[in-house]
Design a protein around this motif. Structure first.
Motif, PDB file in Angstrom:
ATOM      1  N   ASP A 303       0.870  -1.173   0.000  1.00  0.00           N
ATOM      2  CA  ASP A 303       0.000   0.000   0.000  1.00  0.00           C
ATOM      3  C   ASP A 303       0.904   1.218   0.000  1.00  0.00           C
ATOM      4  N   PHE A 304       0.974   1.898  -1.129  1.00  0.00           N
ATOM      5  CA  PHE A 304       1.737   3.153  -1.187  1.00  0.00           C
ATOM      6  C   PHE A 304       0.742   4.286  -1.232  1.00  0.00           C
ATOM      7  N   THR A 305       0.966   5.271  -0.377  1.00  0.00           N
ATOM      8  CA  THR A 305      -0.040   6.309  -0.257  1.00  0.00           C
ATOM      9  C   THR A 305       0.621   7.642   0.063  1.00  0.00           C
ATOM     10  N   GLN A 306      -0.201   8.660   0.103  1.00  0.00           N
ATOM     11  CA  GLN A 306       0.276   9.968   0.535  1.00  0.00           C
ATOM     12  C   GLN A 306      -0.508  10.339   1.779  1.00  0.00           C
ATOM     13  N   VAL A 307       0.222  10.727   2.812  1.00  0.00           N
ATOM     14  CA  VAL A 307      -0.386  11.022   4.100  1.00  0.00           C
ATOM     15  C   VAL A 307      -0.367  12.536   4.309  1.00  0.00           C
ATOM     16  N   ALA A 308      -1.465  13.043   4.845  1.00  0.00           N
ATOM     17  CA  ALA A 308      -1.605  14.491   5.052  1.00  0.00           C
ATOM     18  C   ALA A 308      -0.778  14.922   6.252  1.00  0.00           C
ATOM     19  N   MET A 309       0.548  14.871   6.081  1.00  0.00           N
ATOM     20  CA  MET A 309       1.454  15.275   7.158  1.00  0.00           C
ATOM     21  C   MET A 309       2.659  15.961   6.562  1.00  0.00           C
TER      22      MET A 309
END
Lengths: 440, 440
Positions: A303-309
């Motif tokens: 699972d590759f994702t973009q995190v709101a951080m």
């Protein structure tokens, strides 16, 4: 402790478990990216605490107990003396004083560990050492300091009361008392108490074995010469290995690997046999050489994702190999990697260990100057916390937002946590911080 | 790390160094007994920090640095890209916008670790990865997100300014910067920074090797059967071994020995070859079987005294054997032993490690009920600290004064420190405490 196979189950494995999908990942948050909390909770939901095993009690320091412990014996086990002195009947010395000592014949002696052979007759004394069983018939101990320390007769210079300097059976712990609960993290005083009730082994969760890998063709091992003008030293694997060790893991720093896909696959595969968790840095972003993102789907469910951080937006996770070993794939900038470690890897290590809370406790601190934050992102800014004379925690930011500023990271002792909907904090306002070091 | 002989000097030793006296001990305090502070300072004055030696940087976690460290290189070493995207001249894209993209020919590509072969000509772009060197002639990076990610030509949809997404040489650390000072205790982020500047080895003080011994004929090893009605399990050596390990020592739990003088002498002598510090419990009081007090003067220079503290009054110290190995001899009651550990052994371990402060930081907490204390004695009472909604630390005492109450000791998370001249504290007053566990 078996080095290999700790997590192998008795069930025959499906032929290719690498093809089993991950649980459905969480929906993106309001910013269109996954929230930090959602991503952390998702990772944790994909991990199981390591199976409990029996460990020598001294090696259980810092580990999480997997059994309820009841006292098999009372402590003290028997009425005994709290002092070196003389066992007496309190009524026999109630008139004693500096000017009017009471003299008693010493009819015996008992030391710690000995059985008290004699029963104390009225009007006599038995010499007794600290911890020795109180003779039947005695109800008080007169300490040496209140006597002339006589051998055949003793003069007592102070009165006593029934029970004085006597430790009664079970007054510390009664047999059958519930002493420890499942999930308790054992400290030195717990270890002492467990030994005191006779436990040499306890059922605990082991330290997770964590393999740490840096990826990047530009990386060179510290201590070696930098080969061309645009190589840099690998710091991430050291940073994360040390942080994982401090978090309680048993760490293998595997070191660095180039961006060659076959080398990355081979190196990760080699680690799976001995790792409860693999942590990598680099190669998970948008770049053309982001090799981890490119090859890991071949080894398992990812699972590759973009995190709101900020920092730490690109994040990867997988269950890889036949044992579906968890792997957390962090971005390669040192500050991003460290912040991601705090947000995701440290909670994962604690979950594997069965130690709660998974996340660092949040404390409040007053910012000494205005702070800005990107909208829609959880900001994790490096901060330096101090305590003023009134005991108030103050925090100033250390350095800028640059994810490459390692000296500022080393100087910081806290992360300032700004929520997604905050874009500015005025000087004097309180903010949430995670303390990275002990701050008085 | 050499196991043996770390502290052997090159000078030929005098024939019998065990006869060298200790430095003169401090005079008794106002109560007629030695004060806690005087005794601790006396012990510390008899100890030298362990000699520094070179250690792999990852193994230096938690250790005290023995050298000043300057950056041998700048970080970044070269101007490089903070993003995956295109290196450009900012002036070439200053008019770019969503509706008015600027198109540039892509004339080359540079990845991290590669030398930038091309010089950027005006009006062109070079594809660049995070960490890759900025080509000469370029002054900004346009991230992928602001482009169409073109290969031969790229459309840029947002303006840029000079320096945008560029990390300049030395902006983290300039070569020659003083980064670490002698005496600093190294944490994970320090380890990362040391690796980042290329250090694989650092000069640190090692973990002290601490041998822990319980004495007492009544003691039985946990896990074995209690042999008679008046035996008890050895808890002290477990308690102290775990506490010493938590304090940073490399611990040998030697276990227990009976009160036989020859056995005690032999066991202690056997430990001297591998110990930087020996810690014993029991046998230092007034009793007739106080074997440690009786035999240790034969092995070295010793100091047995009474300290104005509660618990923990009887204390012993010595420099024993030919190497004059320090030995701290604690009383045998578990609570006394633990409190003495906190007062004397933990500071000694930290002094050997070169880690300051030697003593636990004192914090303030509000007592929730009245507390009494013996006059003339420093009281070290077990307490449970909690933090209320306002962030105020509250403390209640755990259990009574009995030095045998191990369950209360395990339950406590702090020691309440009451000065010698205090006999009563009202509920609501603030007191000094040492926090034993992390309390949010």
């Amino acid at each position: 402790m078996p080095l290999f196979g700790r997590k192998k189950s008795d069930d025959p494995a499906p032929l290719d478990r690498t093809r089993e999908p991950l649980p459905p990942p969480p929906e993106p948050g309001p910013s269109g990216l996954r929230t930090l909390d959602d991503h952390r909770d998702y990772l944790l939901s994909c991990l199981e605490p390591l199976p409990a095993f029996s460990q020598h009690v001294l090696d259980a320091l810092g580990l999480s107990l997997c059994e309820d412990v009841y006292a098999p014996i009372s402590m003290p086990r028997f009425d005994n003396s709290a002092m070196d002195g003389y066992a007496v009947r309190a009524v026999d010395v109630e008139a004693a004083g500096d000017e009017s000592p009471v003299s008693l014949p010493v009819v015996g002696e008992v030391a710690a560990g000995q059985d008290a052979l004699h029963r104390l007759s009225p009007g006599t004394a038995i010499k007794i050492m600290t911890g020795a069983p109180l003779p039947a018939g005695a109800d008080a101990v007169v300490p040496y300091e209140a006597t002339d320390r006589g051998s055949s007769d003793v003069r007592v210079y102070a009165p006593s009361t029934a029970g004085q300097h006597v430790r009664y059976v079970g007054e510390d712990v009664e047999a059958g008392t519930h002493l420890f609960s499942v999930g308790q993290q054992l400290g030195p005083r717990d270890i002492g108490l467990l030994a005191g009730i006779g436990h040499d082994q306890v059922l605990v969760r082991p330290r997770p074995r964590v393999a740490v890998v840096s990826t990047g063709t530009e990386l060179v091992e510290p201590g070696l010469e930098l080969g061309n003008d645009h190589q840099i030293y690998d710091s991430n694997s050291y940073l994360l290995a040390a942080a994982a060790r401090q978090a309680g893991a048993h760490v293998f720093r595997v070191g660095l690997v180039s961006d060659d896909p076959e080398q990355v696959k081979q190196l990760i595969t080699d680690q799976l046999v001995r790792a409860d968790l693999v942590v990598s840095t680099g190669g998970v972003s948008q770049g053309d050489y982001d090799v981890v993102k490119a090859v890991m789907p071949e080894l398992g469910a990812t699972d590759f994702t973009q995190v709101a951080m900020q920092p730490g937006k690109p994040q990867g996770f997988g269950l890889v190999g036949d044992d579906r070993t968890p792997m957390i794939m962090l971005p390669g900038n040192p500050v991003s990697a460290f912040v991601s470690f705090e947000a995701f890897v440290r909670p994962a290590i604690r979950r594997l260990m069965g130690v709660t809370p998974y996340t660092r406790p949040t404390v409040r601190a007053r910012v000494t100057h205005p702070v800005s934050s990107a909208p829609g992102r959880r900001q994790l800014a490096r901060g330096i916390v101090t305590v003023d004379e009134d005991g108030t925690r103050l925090v100033e930011l250390a350095g800028g937002h640059g994810s490459h500023l390692m000296a500022d990271l080393a100087r910081a002792n806290a992360l300032v946590v700004l929520p997604e909907d905050v874009t500015a904090v005025e000087a004097g306002e309180d903010v949430d911080v995670w303390l990275l070091d002990e701050v008085a």
